[in-house]
Design a protein around this motif. Structure first.
Motif, PDB file in Angstrom:
ATOM      1  N   GLY A   1       2.930  12.077 -10.117  1.00  0.00           N
ATOM      2  CA  GLY A   1       2.137  13.289 -10.257  1.00  0.00           C
ATOM      3  C   GLY A   1       0.759  13.200  -9.652  1.00  0.00           C
ATOM      4  N   GLY A   2       0.492  12.134  -8.905  1.00  0.00           N
ATOM      5  CA  GLY A   2      -0.813  11.995  -8.263  1.00  0.00           C
ATOM      6  C   GLY A   2      -1.043  13.072  -7.219  1.00  0.00           C
ATOM      7  N   VAL A   3      -2.296  13.285  -6.911  1.00  0.00           N
ATOM      8  CA  VAL A   3      -2.681  14.312  -5.950  1.00  0.00           C
ATOM      9  C   VAL A   3      -3.034  13.639  -4.628  1.00  0.00           C
ATOM     10  N   LYS A   4      -2.585  14.242  -3.522  1.00  0.00           N
ATOM     11  CA  LYS A   4      -2.840  13.656  -2.212  1.00  0.00           C
ATOM     12  C   LYS A   4      -4.326  13.555  -1.909  1.00  0.00           C
ATOM     13  N   SER A   5      -5.111  14.455  -2.430  1.00  0.00           N
ATOM     14  CA  SER A   5      -6.547  14.435  -2.152  1.00  0.00           C
ATOM     15  C   SER A   5      -7.243  13.226  -2.782  1.00  0.00           C
ATOM     16  N   ASP A   6      -6.581  12.532  -3.718  1.00  0.00           N
ATOM     17  CA  ASP A   6      -7.149  11.342  -4.349  1.00  0.00           C
ATOM     18  C   ASP A   6      -6.890  10.066  -3.551  1.00  0.00           C
ATOM     19  N   ALA A   7      -6.160  10.166  -2.458  1.00  0.00           N
ATOM     20  CA  ALA A   7      -5.841   8.980  -1.655  1.00  0.00           C
ATOM     21  C   ALA A   7      -7.108   8.401  -1.044  1.00  0.00           C
TER      22      ALA A   7
ATOM     23  N   VAL B   1      -0.984   4.768   6.125  1.00  0.00           N
ATOM     24  CA  VAL B   1       0.108   5.738   6.291  1.00  0.00           C
ATOM     25  C   VAL B   1       0.130   6.272   7.715  1.00  0.00           C
ATOM     26  N   GLU B   2      -1.023   6.614   8.239  1.00  0.00           N
ATOM     27  CA  GLU B   2      -1.099   7.145   9.598  1.00  0.00           C
ATOM     28  C   GLU B   2      -0.708   6.101  10.634  1.00  0.00           C
ATOM     29  N   ALA B   3      -1.102   4.841  10.425  1.00  0.00           N
ATOM     30  CA  ALA B   3      -0.754   3.786  11.374  1.00  0.00           C
ATOM     31  C   ALA B   3       0.750   3.521  11.393  1.00  0.00           C
ATOM     32  N   LEU B   4       1.375   3.570  10.226  1.00  0.00           N
ATOM     33  CA  LEU B   4       2.807   3.264  10.158  1.00  0.00           C
ATOM     34  C   LEU B   4       3.698   4.428  10.562  1.00  0.00           C
ATOM     35  N   THR B   5       3.262   5.650  10.281  1.00  0.00           N
ATOM     36  CA  THR B   5       4.121   6.808  10.559  1.00  0.00           C
ATOM     37  C   THR B   5       3.786   7.512  11.861  1.00  0.00           C
ATOM     38  N   GLY B   6       2.541   7.417  12.294  1.00  0.00           N
ATOM     39  CA  GLY B   6       2.126   8.144  13.476  1.00  0.00           C
ATOM     40  C   GLY B   6       1.764   9.594  13.187  1.00  0.00           C
ATOM     41  N   PHE B   7       1.750   9.972  11.919  1.00  0.00           N
ATOM     42  CA  PHE B   7       1.410  11.337  11.521  1.00  0.00           C
ATOM     43  C   PHE B   7       0.176  11.300  10.625  1.00  0.00           C
ATOM     44  N   ASP B   8      -0.550  12.408  10.612  1.00  0.00           N
ATOM     45  CA  ASP B   8      -1.682  12.527   9.704  1.00  0.00           C
ATOM     46  C   ASP B   8      -1.191  12.405   8.268  1.00  0.00           C
TER      47      ASP B   8
ATOM     48  N   VAL C   1       2.469  13.915   6.102  1.00  0.00           N
ATOM     49  CA  VAL C   1       3.595  13.018   5.835  1.00  0.00           C
ATOM     50  C   VAL C   1       4.440  13.492   4.670  1.00  0.00           C
ATOM     51  N   TRP C   2       3.834  13.844   3.552  1.00  0.00           N
ATOM     52  CA  TRP C   2       4.601  14.254   2.376  1.00  0.00           C
ATOM     53  C   TRP C   2       4.474  15.753   2.126  1.00  0.00           C
ATOM     54  N   ASP C   3       4.489  16.520   3.203  1.00  0.00           N
ATOM     55  CA  ASP C   3       4.355  17.962   3.093  1.00  0.00           C
ATOM     56  C   ASP C   3       5.704  18.587   3.464  1.00  0.00           C
ATOM     57  N   ASP C   4       6.354  19.250   2.517  1.00  0.00           N
ATOM     58  CA  ASP C   4       7.671  19.826   2.759  1.00  0.00           C
ATOM     59  C   ASP C   4       7.665  20.863   3.869  1.00  0.00           C
ATOM     60  N   LYS C   5       6.531  21.486   4.123  1.00  0.00           N
ATOM     61  CA  LYS C   5       6.460  22.515   5.156  1.00  0.00           C
ATOM     62  C   LYS C   5       6.436  21.911   6.550  1.00  0.00           C
TER      63      LYS C   5
ATOM     64  N   THR D   1       0.831  -1.205   0.000  1.00  0.00           N
ATOM     65  CA  THR D   1       0.000   0.000   0.000  1.00  0.00           C
ATOM     66  C   THR D   1       0.866   1.256   0.000  1.00  0.00           C
ATOM     67  N   ILE D   2       1.886   1.268   0.846  1.00  0.00           N
ATOM     68  CA  ILE D   2       2.790   2.424   0.929  1.00  0.00           C
ATOM     69  C   ILE D   2       3.556   2.605  -0.378  1.00  0.00           C
ATOM     70  N   VAL D   3       4.092   1.518  -0.911  1.00  0.00           N
ATOM     71  CA  VAL D   3       4.865   1.606  -2.163  1.00  0.00           C
ATOM     72  C   VAL D   3       3.976   2.110  -3.294  1.00  0.00           C
ATOM     73  N   TYR D   4       2.746   1.597  -3.380  1.00  0.00           N
ATOM     74  CA  TYR D   4       1.822   2.051  -4.409  1.00  0.00           C
ATOM     75  C   TYR D   4       1.550   3.551  -4.272  1.00  0.00           C
ATOM     76  N   GLU D   5       1.318   3.998  -3.038  1.00  0.00           N
ATOM     77  CA  GLU D   5       1.016   5.417  -2.815  1.00  0.00           C
ATOM     78  C   GLU D   5       2.213   6.298  -3.154  1.00  0.00           C
ATOM     79  N   ILE D   6       3.401   5.885  -2.773  1.00  0.00           N
ATOM     80  CA  ILE D   6       4.606   6.658  -3.106  1.00  0.00           C
ATOM     81  C   ILE D   6       4.769   6.745  -4.617  1.00  0.00           C
ATOM     82  N   ASP D   7       4.611   5.612  -5.302  1.00  0.00           N
ATOM     83  CA  ASP D   7       4.723   5.607  -6.766  1.00  0.00           C
ATOM     84  C   ASP D   7       3.650   6.492  -7.403  1.00  0.00           C
TER      85      ASP D   7
END
Length: 118
Positions: free
Chosen positions: A72-78, A86-93, A97-101, A61-67
């Motif tokens: 060029g996929g949009v996060k809102s399409d997740a 993603v939240e269970a594995l990282t502990g972050f919303d 997770v993929w927000d540079d800010k 699931t993670i590899v698919y989402e990263i790819d």
């Protein structure tokens, strides 16, 4: 602390620094420290492995989402499932997770733990 503890145990077991041979009791103490310490670390590692939620399905699931995002996929399409994994594995919303800010740091992780404990 571990080195100090082993030193104390060996000293109590009769270890004499600089001796070419040690007593049988000291040899048994050394063997015991090695076996118990190694066994203890294996038990701790096993406990962590049992609580780790990474398995073949969540990894895929993670590899698919990263790819998808790299392509060029949009996060809102997740999907909700992807967000939950993603939240269970990282502990972050998912949105953080993929927000540079909002790159997680030790301080932000500790702040998150402090908030969740309250």
């Amino acid at each position: 602390m571990a080195t100090f503890a082993v030193g104390v145990i060996l000293e109590k077991g009769g270890y004499i620094d600089g001796e070419t041979t040690q007593s049988i009791a000291t040899q048994n103490t050394i063997a015991g420290v090695l076996v118990i310490r190694t066994g203890g670390l294996l038990v701790i590692a096993g406990a962590f492995a049992m609580t780790l939620q990474l398995n073949c399905e969540t990894h895929s699931t993670i590899v698919y989402e990263i790819d998808r995002l790299k392509a060029g996929g949009v996060k809102s399409d997740a999907t909700p499932k992807v967000c939950a994994v993603v939240e269970a594995l990282t502990g972050f919303d998912y949105d953080d997770v993929w927000d540079d800010k909002n790159v997680p740091t030790v301080e932000t992780a500790q702040a998150r733990v402090d908030i969740e404990e309250d």
